[in-house]
Design a protein around this motif. Structure first.
Motif, PDB file in Angstrom:
ATOM      1  N   ARG A 142     -14.398 -11.170 -63.808  1.00  0.00           N
ATOM      2  CA  ARG A 142     -13.409 -12.269 -63.551  1.00  0.00           C
ATOM      3  C   ARG A 142     -13.229 -12.948 -62.262  1.00  0.00           C
ATOM      4  NH1 ARG A 142     -10.840 -13.269 -68.763  1.00  0.00           N
ATOM      5  NH2 ARG A 142      -9.365 -14.444 -67.318  1.00  0.00           N
ATOM      6  N   PRO A 143     -13.948 -14.233 -62.580  1.00  0.00           N
ATOM      7  CA  PRO A 143     -13.382 -15.065 -63.775  1.00  0.00           C
ATOM      8  C   PRO A 143     -15.194 -15.424 -64.442  1.00  0.00           C
ATOM      9  CG  PRO A 143     -13.525 -16.313 -61.863  1.00  0.00           C
ATOM     10  CD  PRO A 143     -13.142 -14.969 -61.233  1.00  0.00           C
ATOM     11  N   PHE A 144     -15.060 -15.403 -65.292  1.00  0.00           N
ATOM     12  CA  PHE A 144     -16.762 -16.293 -65.542  1.00  0.00           C
ATOM     13  C   PHE A 144     -16.806 -17.748 -65.619  1.00  0.00           C
ATOM     14  CE2 PHE A 144     -15.477 -12.218 -68.159  1.00  0.00           C
ATOM     15  CZ  PHE A 144     -15.933 -11.282 -66.792  1.00  0.00           C
ATOM     16  N   TYR A 145     -17.717 -18.224 -65.534  1.00  0.00           N
ATOM     17  CA  TYR A 145     -17.998 -19.665 -65.183  1.00  0.00           C
ATOM     18  C   TYR A 145     -18.498 -19.915 -66.480  1.00  0.00           C
ATOM     19  CZ  TYR A 145     -16.105 -19.695 -60.520  1.00  0.00           C
ATOM     20  OH  TYR A 145     -14.973 -19.257 -60.150  1.00  0.00           O
ATOM     21  N   VAL A 146     -18.083 -20.158 -67.929  1.00  0.00           N
ATOM     22  CA  VAL A 146     -18.798 -19.963 -68.514  1.00  0.00           C
ATOM     23  C   VAL A 146     -19.466 -21.143 -69.845  1.00  0.00           C
ATOM     24  CG1 VAL A 146     -19.049 -20.374 -71.699  1.00  0.00           C
ATOM     25  CG2 VAL A 146     -17.572 -18.317 -70.343  1.00  0.00           C
ATOM     26  N   ARG A 147     -19.216 -22.511 -68.834  1.00  0.00           N
ATOM     27  CA  ARG A 147     -19.488 -23.687 -68.421  1.00  0.00           C
ATOM     28  C   ARG A 147     -20.398 -24.468 -67.256  1.00  0.00           C
ATOM     29  NH1 ARG A 147     -15.846 -29.721 -66.979  1.00  0.00           N
ATOM     30  NH2 ARG A 147     -16.471 -28.736 -64.745  1.00  0.00           N
ATOM     31  N   ASP A 148     -20.762 -23.631 -66.215  1.00  0.00           N
ATOM     32  CA  ASP A 148     -21.533 -23.439 -65.889  1.00  0.00           C
ATOM     33  C   ASP A 148     -23.091 -22.589 -65.740  1.00  0.00           C
ATOM     34  OD1 ASP A 148     -20.661 -24.273 -62.623  1.00  0.00           O
ATOM     35  OD2 ASP A 148     -19.226 -23.403 -63.499  1.00  0.00           O
ATOM     36  N   ILE A 149     -22.440 -22.056 -66.621  1.00  0.00           N
ATOM     37  CA  ILE A 149     -24.126 -20.679 -67.048  1.00  0.00           C
ATOM     38  C   ILE A 149     -24.688 -21.465 -68.692  1.00  0.00           C
ATOM     39  CG2 ILE A 149     -24.281 -18.950 -68.865  1.00  0.00           C
ATOM     40  CD1 ILE A 149     -22.039 -17.132 -67.578  1.00  0.00           C
ATOM     41  N   GLY A 179     -11.725 -20.921 -52.946  1.00  0.00           N
ATOM     42  CA  GLY A 179     -11.441 -19.948 -53.460  1.00  0.00           C
ATOM     43  C   GLY A 179     -12.267 -19.442 -54.626  1.00  0.00           C
ATOM     44  N   THR A 180     -13.504 -19.651 -54.157  1.00  0.00           N
ATOM     45  CA  THR A 180     -14.020 -19.515 -54.897  1.00  0.00           C
ATOM     46  C   THR A 180     -15.560 -18.797 -54.328  1.00  0.00           C
ATOM     47  OG1 THR A 180     -14.113 -21.644 -55.821  1.00  0.00           O
ATOM     48  CG2 THR A 180     -16.017 -20.479 -56.838  1.00  0.00           C
ATOM     49  N   ASP A 181     -16.322 -17.892 -54.739  1.00  0.00           N
ATOM     50  CA  ASP A 181     -17.412 -17.237 -54.371  1.00  0.00           C
ATOM     51  C   ASP A 181     -18.308 -17.707 -54.881  1.00  0.00           C
ATOM     52  OD1 ASP A 181     -19.026 -14.788 -53.921  1.00  0.00           O
ATOM     53  OD2 ASP A 181     -18.485 -13.525 -55.092  1.00  0.00           O
ATOM     54  N   PRO A 182     -19.455 -18.191 -53.769  1.00  0.00           N
ATOM     55  CA  PRO A 182     -20.660 -19.003 -54.566  1.00  0.00           C
ATOM     56  C   PRO A 182     -21.276 -17.662 -55.050  1.00  0.00           C
ATOM     57  CG  PRO A 182     -19.453 -18.986 -52.656  1.00  0.00           C
ATOM     58  CD  PRO A 182     -18.677 -17.917 -52.271  1.00  0.00           C
ATOM     59  N   ILE A 183     -21.538 -16.657 -54.941  1.00  0.00           N
ATOM     60  CA  ILE A 183     -22.742 -15.844 -55.589  1.00  0.00           C
ATOM     61  C   ILE A 183     -21.750 -15.662 -57.359  1.00  0.00           C
ATOM     62  CG2 ILE A 183     -23.094 -13.373 -56.097  1.00  0.00           C
ATOM     63  CD1 ILE A 183     -23.244 -13.261 -53.502  1.00  0.00           C
ATOM     64  N   LYS A 184     -21.078 -16.005 -57.407  1.00  0.00           N
ATOM     65  CA  LYS A 184     -20.347 -15.871 -58.958  1.00  0.00           C
ATOM     66  C   LYS A 184     -20.312 -17.188 -59.739  1.00  0.00           C
ATOM     67  CE  LYS A 184     -16.775 -12.898 -59.222  1.00  0.00           C
ATOM     68  NZ  LYS A 184     -15.339 -12.613 -59.211  1.00  0.00           N
ATOM     69  N   LYS A 185     -19.888 -18.026 -59.137  1.00  0.00           N
ATOM     70  CA  LYS A 185     -20.067 -19.500 -59.262  1.00  0.00           C
ATOM     71  C   LYS A 185     -21.623 -19.848 -59.449  1.00  0.00           C
ATOM     72  CE  LYS A 185     -18.146 -23.316 -60.245  1.00  0.00           C
ATOM     73  NZ  LYS A 185     -17.421 -24.682 -61.323  1.00  0.00           N
ATOM     74  N   LEU A 186     -21.916 -19.707 -58.553  1.00  0.00           N
ATOM     75  CA  LEU A 186     -23.763 -20.807 -58.372  1.00  0.00           C
ATOM     76  C   LEU A 186     -24.314 -19.490 -58.975  1.00  0.00           C
ATOM     77  CD1 LEU A 186     -23.181 -22.329 -54.854  1.00  0.00           C
ATOM     78  CD2 LEU A 186     -22.899 -23.383 -57.173  1.00  0.00           C
ATOM     79  N   VAL A 187     -24.573 -18.095 -58.473  1.00  0.00           N
ATOM     80  CA  VAL A 187     -25.881 -17.503 -58.260  1.00  0.00           C
ATOM     81  C   VAL A 187     -26.043 -16.438 -60.236  1.00  0.00           C
ATOM     82  CG1 VAL A 187     -27.318 -15.677 -57.659  1.00  0.00           C
ATOM     83  CG2 VAL A 187     -26.157 -16.862 -56.330  1.00  0.00           C
ATOM     84  N   VAL A 188     -25.247 -15.869 -60.354  1.00  0.00           N
ATOM     85  CA  VAL A 188     -25.274 -15.758 -61.425  1.00  0.00           C
ATOM     86  C   VAL A 188     -25.494 -16.859 -62.576  1.00  0.00           C
ATOM     87  CG1 VAL A 188     -23.336 -14.527 -63.135  1.00  0.00           C
ATOM     88  CG2 VAL A 188     -23.470 -13.586 -60.928  1.00  0.00           C
ATOM     89  N   PRO A 189     -24.650 -18.063 -62.350  1.00  0.00           N
ATOM     90  CA  PRO A 189     -24.911 -18.852 -63.884  1.00  0.00           C
ATOM     91  C   PRO A 189     -26.623 -19.089 -63.891  1.00  0.00           C
ATOM     92  CG  PRO A 189     -23.010 -19.657 -63.120  1.00  0.00           C
ATOM     93  CD  PRO A 189     -23.686 -18.421 -61.917  1.00  0.00           C
TER      94      PRO A 189
END
Ligand code: ATP
Ligand code: MG
Lengths: 256, 265
Positions: free
Chosen positions: A32-39, A131-141
């Motif tokens: 977590r967190p999961f950025y559903v909207r970005d996905i 406080g955001t991990d760019p990998i989670k927010k940008l790469v994963v989606p």
């Protein structure tokens, strides 16, 4: 200063960096967190956004493939098998590869230029500062979007290709629609379908990881963004074509 | 009061072959504001990035609230960054998000619920006087408005520490006065610890000579006079990756150093 890395040391480091980005992305996919909207946004961009391009590519490739293969088959007196040849070539090779190449051009360039601009304008730093991990927010989606939408796009391309082939069969070659479709359907095995879906998943991951890596490695301002974009498209396209050989070999070995 | 909130010990940072910072040591105490001045390229922004953990030093140690963050990884840094608000030199607003979501970004990350977010966003934008811009996109804002939105975004979690990277550069006197007063208010009324980077001496001296008092309803600003000296603001001057001055504004103004005299002129 503006050359691509060519020394063996730089090349090894590059491979290392890409693998480490891939590993980090896969690892953080389940945290977590999961950025559903970005996905969802990314899925929309990759899937819906590429639909027209992919369908046009599929249709005309299927049509031209039918013309060419019927010509060859006629010399052997086997023109009735056109449907089978077209369907197999499309589902096994042309569908996955052409779709992925189109998406590498369309989506890969978009990813690299977007992340590159964010990097040079310090938006990525601002994101980390908040406080955001760019990998989670940008790469994963982006990774999830390409790996999930590429198989869908490939199926669309395959279907449009078979329809394109149907058009030329019926209107140019005067083969009956029933014969063409029956041959096409019977010519395909489950392994063809499996392989035809496995490839776009791998290629999708390749496009996302390579393009994110190129974007996040941008240096040298706006000019650097242009360079990253070009690199993303070139590298992911070449990798798709190389990986395709290995995947084909692998699939053929296991389908004997 | 005895333990510094921010501390750098012998920090060295290289970009390529040049030492941008070469043995920087200083500390900032609670409620204090450190004004970092220096020529363009002297490493001011680099110091702020190192404090935020956005970049790693090549040698030396960095402490935030007594905690050694030098070796922290990204995940460990999250809780440190929660205490710090940073205004980037070029604002660095997320240009794909409207002002509302830019300002609310940290709260979304923390999973605060929508009503509370809305109230806080309005409050924060109200603080920088930009409530009417809430639904605009960053591209529709002027440079000064972007700077103030960036300030609002940095302020929203009520951080105990604020890092300002040239928040007044290139702004008209009215807007920069407004921003300076915001910073003074944070320092004097809310006891926010700050690091203020600038090369505009006028703004630096404003910060060092003006103070805010809270008269119950209204916050008012005053200028120090002969009897009064602001004790919570100190200067730090950088040159070629080293600190060449540290102390209060009175001493800085009387400095005999040729370089400093030229810089202040
Ligand atoms: N990412 C980077 N890569 C290479 N060099 C860098 C990088 N960031 C900063 N530098 C160099 O480090 C030095 C200090 O940069 P910094 O941004 O800290 O300066 P500054 O004091 O904030 O200047 P200004 O007042 O112009 O903002 C400069 O000489 C710059 O060229
Ligand atoms: Mg700077």
């Amino acid at each position: 200063m503006t050359k691509m890395p060519v020394s063996p040391k730089a090349a090894v480091k590059e491979v290392q960096d890409v693998s480490s980005l891939a590993a980090k992305a896969f690892a953080s996919m389940f945290r977590r967190p999961f950025y559903v909207r970005d996905i969802l946004t990314q899925m929309d961009i990759v899937g819906v956004g590429s639909l027209t391009v992919v369908m046009l590519t599929g249709f005309f490739t299927g049509a031209v493939l039918t013309l060419q293969s019927s010509k060859t088959l006629t010399t052997f007196g086997a023109v009735a098998f056109t449907g089978q040849l077209v369907a197999v070539s499309l589902v096994r090779e042309l569908g996955p590869v052409l779709t992925s190449l189109m998406i590498a051009g369309r989506v890969g360039s978009g990813i690299a230029s977007e992340l590159g601009s964010m990097l040079v304008t310090e938006q990525i730093n601002a994101m980390r500062a908040l406080g955001t991990d760019p990998i989670k927010k940008l790469v994963v989606p982006r990774l999830l979007a390409t790996t999930s939408m590429l198989p869908v796009a490939t199926v669309m391309a395959d279907a449009m290709g078979i329809i394109g082939g149907l058009f030329t069969s019926v209107f140019v070659l005067r083969i009956s629609a029933n014969l063409y479709l029956a041959r096409a359907w019977n010519g395909l095995s489950y392994m063809d379908l499996f392989g035809g879906l496995l490839k776009p998943i791998v290629f999708g991951a390749t496009v996302a990881i390579v393009s994110c890596h190129c974007g996040l490695r941008t240096y040298g301002g706006t000019q650097g963004v242009g360079r990253s974009t070009t690199q993303a498209v070139v590298v992911s396209s070449i990798l798709i074509i190389i990986f395709n050989l290995f995947l084909t070999r692998l699939i053929l070995v296991y389908t004997r | 009061m005895t333990e510094p909130i921010l501390e750098m010990k012998n920090v060295v940072k290289y970009y390529g072959d040049t030492a941008v910072l070469n043995g920087i040591s200083f500390s900032v105490f609670r409620g204090e504001t450190k004004i970092i001045i220096g020529a363009s390229g002297s490493g001011k922004s680099t110091i702020l990035k190192l404090i935020m953990g956005l970049d790693k030093p090549d040698a030396g140690r960095i402490f935030v609230e007594g905690e050694d963050i030098t070796k922290f990884n990204e995940r460990q840094l999250v809780s440190v960054r929660q205490k710090i608000g940073m205004v980037f030199q070029e604002s660095a607003l997320f240009d794909s998000l409207p002002v509302r979501e830019n300002v609310a970004y940290r709260l979304y990350e923390l999973g605060v619920d929508e009503d509370e977010i809305d109230a806080k966003v309005r409050q924060s934008l109200g603080f920088v006087g930009l409530e009417e811009a809430i639904d605009k996109m960053p591209a529709e804002l002027s440079g000064g408005m972007k700077r103030r939105v960036a300030l609002a975004r940095a302020l929203i979690g009520e951080p105990e520490i604020m890092l300002y990277d040239e928040p007044t550069a290139g702004l008209d006197p009215v807007t920069s006065k407004k921003i300076n007063e915001l910073i003074i208010t944070l320092r004097d009324i809310k006891s926010v610890t700050g690091v203020f980077v600038t090369h505009r001496m006028r703004d630096a001296f404003t910060l060092a000579t003006e103070y805010a008092t809270n008269g119950g309803r209204q916050i008012s600003f005053h200028t120090e006079d002969n009897f009064l000296c602001i004790a919570n603001t100190r200067f730090l001057m950088l040159r070629d990756g080293a600190i060449i001055f540290e102390g209060p504004d009175e001493v800085l103004r009387r400095s005999k150093d040729e370089y400093i005299k030229r810089f202040l002129a």
